[in-house]
Design a protein around this motif. Structure first.
Motif, PDB file in Angstrom:
ATOM      1  N   MET A  87       0.830  -1.208   0.000  1.00 23.99           N
ATOM      2  CA  MET A  87       0.000   0.000   0.000  1.00 23.99           C
ATOM      3  C   MET A  87       0.862   1.254   0.000  1.00 23.99           C
ATOM      4  O   MET A  87       0.519   2.252  -0.630  1.00 23.99           O
ATOM      5  CB  MET A  87      -0.937  -0.018   1.215  1.00 23.99           C
ATOM      6  N   LEU A  88       1.991   1.202   0.704  1.00 22.36           N
ATOM      7  CA  LEU A  88       2.879   2.364   0.776  1.00 22.36           C
ATOM      8  C   LEU A  88       3.602   2.604  -0.551  1.00 22.36           C
ATOM      9  O   LEU A  88       3.706   3.743  -1.011  1.00 22.36           O
ATOM     10  CB  LEU A  88       3.907   2.161   1.893  1.00 22.36           C
ATOM     11  N   TRP A  89       4.090   1.531  -1.184  1.00 17.91           N
ATOM     12  CA  TRP A  89       4.911   1.662  -2.393  1.00 17.91           C
ATOM     13  C   TRP A  89       4.092   2.075  -3.612  1.00 17.91           C
ATOM     14  O   TRP A  89       4.526   2.887  -4.410  1.00 17.91           O
ATOM     15  CB  TRP A  89       5.652   0.346  -2.667  1.00 17.91           C
ATOM     16  N   GLY A  90       2.919   1.466  -3.801  1.00 21.02           N
ATOM     17  CA  GLY A  90       2.060   1.821  -4.927  1.00 21.02           C
ATOM     18  C   GLY A  90       2.669   1.533  -6.294  1.00 21.02           C
ATOM     19  O   GLY A  90       2.433   2.287  -7.254  1.00 21.02           O
ATOM     20  N   ARG A  91       3.427   0.472  -6.415  1.00 24.07           N
ATOM     21  CA  ARG A  91       4.064   0.143  -7.695  1.00 24.07           C
ATOM     22  C   ARG A  91       3.079  -0.595  -8.606  1.00 24.07           C
ATOM     23  O   ARG A  91       2.451  -1.575  -8.197  1.00 24.07           O
ATOM     24  CB  ARG A  91       5.295  -0.729  -7.470  1.00 24.07           C
ATOM     25  N   GLU A  92       2.961  -0.132  -9.829  1.00 28.47           N
ATOM     26  CA  GLU A  92       2.009  -0.737 -10.763  1.00 28.47           C
ATOM     27  C   GLU A  92       2.513  -2.085 -11.280  1.00 28.47           C
ATOM     28  O   GLU A  92       3.695  -2.258 -11.556  1.00 28.47           O
ATOM     29  CB  GLU A  92       1.770   0.206 -11.943  1.00 28.47           C
ATOM     30  N   THR A 102       6.911   3.925 -20.243  1.00 29.00           N
ATOM     31  CA  THR A 102       6.725   5.164 -19.470  1.00 29.00           C
ATOM     32  C   THR A 102       6.148   4.910 -18.065  1.00 29.00           C
ATOM     33  O   THR A 102       6.312   5.727 -17.173  1.00 29.00           O
ATOM     34  CB  THR A 102       5.773   6.122 -20.212  1.00 29.00           C
ATOM     35  N   GLN A 103       5.490   3.773 -17.894  1.00 32.24           N
ATOM     36  CA  GLN A 103       4.843   3.500 -16.610  1.00 32.24           C
ATOM     37  C   GLN A 103       5.702   2.710 -15.637  1.00 32.24           C
ATOM     38  O   GLN A 103       5.410   2.674 -14.442  1.00 32.24           O
ATOM     39  CB  GLN A 103       3.523   2.728 -16.852  1.00 32.24           C
ATOM     40  N   PHE A 104       6.756   2.088 -16.144  1.00 34.24           N
ATOM     41  CA  PHE A 104       7.638   1.296 -15.277  1.00 34.24           C
ATOM     42  C   PHE A 104       8.328   2.184 -14.246  1.00 34.24           C
ATOM     43  O   PHE A 104       8.793   3.276 -14.552  1.00 34.24           O
ATOM     44  CB  PHE A 104       8.693   0.573 -16.110  1.00 34.24           C
ATOM     45  N   THR A 105       8.381   1.697 -13.005  1.00 34.77           N
ATOM     46  CA  THR A 105       9.085   2.423 -11.938  1.00 34.77           C
ATOM     47  C   THR A 105      10.089   1.495 -11.268  1.00 34.77           C
ATOM     48  O   THR A 105       9.847   0.284 -11.153  1.00 34.77           O
ATOM     49  CB  THR A 105       8.107   2.943 -10.863  1.00 34.77           C
ATOM     50  N   TYR A 108      12.811   0.710  -5.816  1.00 33.56           N
ATOM     51  CA  TYR A 108      13.043   1.519  -4.614  1.00 33.56           C
ATOM     52  C   TYR A 108      12.361   2.892  -4.674  1.00 33.56           C
ATOM     53  O   TYR A 108      12.429   3.666  -3.722  1.00 33.56           O
ATOM     54  CB  TYR A 108      14.550   1.713  -4.385  1.00 33.56           C
ATOM     55  N   ALA A 109      11.680   3.156  -5.772  1.00 33.65           N
ATOM     56  CA  ALA A 109      11.006   4.455  -5.915  1.00 33.65           C
ATOM     57  C   ALA A 109       9.574   4.361  -5.390  1.00 33.65           C
ATOM     58  O   ALA A 109       8.700   3.789  -6.045  1.00 33.65           O
ATOM     59  CB  ALA A 109      11.006   4.884  -7.379  1.00 33.65           C
ATOM     60  N   ILE A 110       9.352   4.903  -4.208  1.00 30.42           N
ATOM     61  CA  ILE A 110       8.013   4.882  -3.616  1.00 30.42           C
ATOM     62  C   ILE A 110       7.094   5.811  -4.403  1.00 30.42           C
ATOM     63  O   ILE A 110       7.443   6.962  -4.663  1.00 30.42           O
ATOM     64  CB  ILE A 110       8.069   5.313  -2.136  1.00 30.42           C
ATOM     65  N   GLN A 111       5.935   5.304  -4.775  1.00 26.20           N
ATOM     66  CA  GLN A 111       4.983   6.083  -5.572  1.00 26.20           C
ATOM     67  C   GLN A 111       4.006   6.830  -4.647  1.00 26.20           C
ATOM     68  O   GLN A 111       4.303   7.877  -4.131  1.00 26.20           O
ATOM     69  CB  GLN A 111       4.239   5.158  -6.544  1.00 26.20           C
ATOM     70  N   LYS A 112       2.856   6.223  -4.404  1.00 31.28           N
ATOM     71  CA  LYS A 112       1.889   6.850  -3.506  1.00 31.28           C
ATOM     72  C   LYS A 112       1.036   5.775  -2.843  1.00 31.28           C
ATOM     73  O   LYS A 112       0.895   4.665  -3.352  1.00 31.28           O
ATOM     74  CB  LYS A 112       0.984   7.825  -4.271  1.00 31.28           C
ATOM     75  N   PHE A 113       0.485   6.111  -1.693  1.00 31.51           N
ATOM     76  CA  PHE A 113      -0.348   5.170  -0.948  1.00 31.51           C
ATOM     77  C   PHE A 113      -1.544   4.742  -1.801  1.00 31.51           C
ATOM     78  O   PHE A 113      -2.170   5.571  -2.476  1.00 31.51           O
ATOM     79  CB  PHE A 113      -0.847   5.815   0.342  1.00 31.51           C
ATOM     80  N   THR A 114      -1.840   3.446  -1.781  1.00 30.82           N
ATOM     81  CA  THR A 114      -2.948   2.939  -2.587  1.00 30.82           C
ATOM     82  C   THR A 114      -3.551   1.684  -1.974  1.00 30.82           C
ATOM     83  O   THR A 114      -2.903   0.996  -1.180  1.00 30.82           O
ATOM     84  CB  THR A 114      -2.463   2.602  -4.016  1.00 30.82           C
ATOM     85  N   THR A 115      -4.786   1.405  -2.360  1.00 33.33           N
ATOM     86  CA  THR A 115      -5.437   0.141  -1.999  1.00 33.33           C
ATOM     87  C   THR A 115      -5.885  -0.576  -3.276  1.00 33.33           C
ATOM     88  O   THR A 115      -6.595  -1.573  -3.209  1.00 33.33           O
ATOM     89  CB  THR A 115      -6.668   0.386  -1.092  1.00 33.33           C
ATOM     90  N   ASP A 116      -5.445  -0.053  -4.425  1.00 33.76           N
ATOM     91  CA  ASP A 116      -5.747  -0.655  -5.715  1.00 33.76           C
ATOM     92  C   ASP A 116      -4.805  -1.834  -5.943  1.00 33.76           C
ATOM     93  O   ASP A 116      -3.587  -1.657  -6.035  1.00 33.76           O
ATOM     94  CB  ASP A 116      -5.571   0.393  -6.824  1.00 33.76           C
ATOM     95  N   ASN A 117      -5.348  -3.029  -6.032  1.00 37.04           N
ATOM     96  CA  ASN A 117      -4.533  -4.230  -6.161  1.00 37.04           C
ATOM     97  C   ASN A 117      -3.582  -4.183  -7.357  1.00 37.04           C
ATOM     98  O   ASN A 117      -2.475  -4.724  -7.297  1.00 37.04           O
ATOM     99  CB  ASN A 117      -5.436  -5.466  -6.282  1.00 37.04           C
ATOM    100  N   GLU A 118      -3.991  -3.539  -8.448  1.00 32.00           N
ATOM    101  CA  GLU A 118      -3.138  -3.464  -9.634  1.00 32.00           C
ATOM    102  C   GLU A 118      -1.970  -2.501  -9.452  1.00 32.00           C
ATOM    103  O   GLU A 118      -1.092  -2.418 -10.307  1.00 32.00           O
ATOM    104  CB  GLU A 118      -3.970  -3.058 -10.852  1.00 32.00           C
TER     105      GLU A 118
END
Length: 203
Positions: A87-92, A102-105, A108-118
């Motif tokens: 949830m903390l990392w938010g990696r797609e 363009t979407q690959f991260t 170690y790059a934390i994105q944003k808090f999420t609850t979206d499983n994808e």
């Protein structure tokens, strides 16, 4: 002390029931079993593990209890740790990307808090859960008859974890860094617990 020991036994009994129910339920979900097969599997689990419990000798109770405690912690803690990190990392996930270039991260790059499983790719929960199989490497410490099969048990455990990790990458659910971190979290926890509870036996 007898009272506390009684609570400990009852607590282990409740945890045993919980794990039997969980094991049967997960088997039903992932193998798409019918309700009849699920009930039969549940009965088999209760009978088999109940029988094994009766075979534990009184002199081995404390040692077996330590093995059980490690197993319980190892089955619960990684789930909590990995879920919070997801949830903390938010990696797609790779499978959810429409333009990976363009979407690959980076892992170690934390994105944003999420609850979206994808968007909960890092770290891999399946890899973390598969690594709990390492618990069986403790059994030769108690069942001396398994000592001669210790190397085989270790190799089997490693193969199981590796297959789960590889399968998650193949289906596009995770990147290699996701599964490596997921398994590492569980294995590191196991190492700490093993040294804490069985330091004298393995040194």
């Amino acid at each position: 002390m007898p009272y506390l020991k009684s609570i400990g036994k009852n607590g282990c009994g409740l945890l045993a029931v919980y794990n039997v129910l969980t094991g049967a339920f997960l088997s039903k979900v992932h193998l798409d079993l019918t309700m009849i097969i699920f009930v039969l599997l549940l009965v088999v689990y209760f009978v088999v593990f109940g029988y094994l419990a009766t075979r534990i000798q009184e002199k081995d109770y404390e040692f077996v209890q330590k093995i059980a405690i490690v197993g319980v912690i190892l089955s619960l803690a990684p789930i909590v740790i990995v879920t919070l990190l997801k949830m903390l990392w938010g990696r797609e996930r790779y499978r959810a990307m429409t333009n990976p270039a363009t979407q690959f991260t980076l892992w170690y790059a934390i994105q944003k808090f999420t609850t979206d499983n994808e968007r909960m790719s890092f770290p891999s929960g399946h890899a973390a859960n598969s690594a709990t199989m390492v618990w069986i490497t403790l059994l030769p410490l108690w069942l001396k008859g398994l000592k001669k099969y210790e190397t085989l048990i270790v190799w089997f455990t490693g193969a199981w974890i590796a297959c789960v990790m590889l399968s998650r990458v193949i289906v596009g659910a995770h990147f290699a860094s996701d599964v490596l971190m997921g398994a590492t979290i569980t294995l590191m926890l196991f190492y700490v617990l093993k040294n804490k509870f069985f330091g004298k036996e393995i040194n």
